[in-house]
Write an enzyme that holds these catalytic residues in place. Structure first.
Site: not given
Ligand code: BDR
Ligand code: CA
Length: 311
Positions: A11, A16, A40, A124, A165-166, A227, A239-240
């Protein structure tokens, strides 16, 4: 060398985009397709962003748009981090990279069914596309070699005290995937929050000096700023790409098998990944959960990934 076949479901999203960069440039991986989901940002934004990244990097990978809505809950996005477009920062040129006509869920079903069980699905973003594919055609389950996801947390969340989040963006989809009976590697906040992209890292990657590194630096400019605004980090957690780094070099993570269940109860811990690291419940282990990351090795993998691209 036999290349590992993967489908990347994402996303984009700044991190990503780096996952696409790392997967698309690696000779060790065969990126069969990029499937896109709302997360996202709206699907309209994320599918466009995926194509912008593919085009910038000169990749020959088909991009499929998938689900624009979670399975049950209402839609949520992460504009506070990724901006209005979902990929704020770089000035992308006019878009020529096409969008495939086939729906991402249909692509997943068709490709997995026709496979010899040798495809890893990396997610992701919210797991909606994969969950919908599993519901549409349950026979694909046995064809999935492994699901590798960025998502969840043994510890605290990043969009609620409990949830990442994901997973919170589509808890029911995560539940479908975690109960599909396939090997799972869960790359959650426990490790990805240690992959902090400090200014020194951005400078190091910028010194690579090619188009891929320019994209990285421009993406991180926006991502690290938001961030800091939202979480106070001095560097954005990347993260991804940790999922792809693990596929390229499994020693970058330490994983532990455990039982993981998704809270789909709708209460204050909705979307939490309940990771039974102490085996309190004596339930079958359904996921290998990342518990440690070798951060230096991770940045070496990212730099090597950038260097795969031409000037
Ligand atoms: C995840 O949430 C999204 O905002 C980022 O792309 C990542 O996949 C982190 O929590
Ligand atoms: Ca992501």
């Amino acid at each position: 060398m036999e290349r590992k076949k993967i489908i990347l479901d994402c996303d984009p999203g700044h991190d990503d985009a780096v996952a696409i960069l790392l997967a698309g440039g690696s000779p060790a991986l065969e990126l069969l397709g990029i499937t896109v989901v709302a997360g996202n940002q709206t699907l309209e934004n994320t599918q466009r962003n995926a194509r912008q990244v593919v085009q910038w990097l000169g990749l020959q990978v088909p991009v499929f748009a998938g689900c624009g809505q979670p399975m049950v809950r209402e839609k949520m996005t992460a504009g506070d981090i990724h901006g209005k477009t979902g990929l704020d920062g770089p000035a992308f040129p006019p878009l020529v990279c096409p969008l495939e006509q086939e729906h991402a869920v249909a692509f997943l079903v068709r490709t997995l069914l026709a496979s010899e069980g040798d495809i890893t699905v990396v997610t992701t973003g919210p797991m909606t596309n994969l969950a919908m594919a599993l519901r549409l055609e349950p026979r694909i389950a046995e064809k999935i070699q492994r699901i590798v996801l960025m998502g969840g947390s043994c510890g605290s969340g990043n969009v609620s005290p409990a949830a990442e989040f994901n997973i919170l963006a589509d808890p029911e989809a995560a539940h479908v995937c975690f109960t599909a009976g396939r090997p799972i590697t869960m790359v959650g906040l426990d490790v990805t929050r240690k992959a902090l992209c400090y200014p020194a890292v951005v400078e190091r990657m910028g010194r690579v000096g090619n188009e891929a590194s320019r994209l990285f630096v421009e993406l991180m400019g926006h991502f690290c700023r938001t961030q800091k605004e939202v979480f106070g980090w001095e560097g954005g957690p990347l993260h991804d790409p940790v999922t792809i780094a693990w596929l390229l070099d499994p020693t970058v993570l330490t994983t532990r098998p455990m039982n993981v269940r998704i809270d789909i109860g709708g209460g204050q811990s909705y979307g939490r990944t309940n990771c039974d690291g102490f085996d309190y419940l004596r339930l079958p282990h359904n996921a290998d959960v990342a518990v440690e990351i070798d951060v230096e090795k991770f940045w070496d993998i990212i730099e090597a990934g950038l260097r795969r691209y031409g000037a």
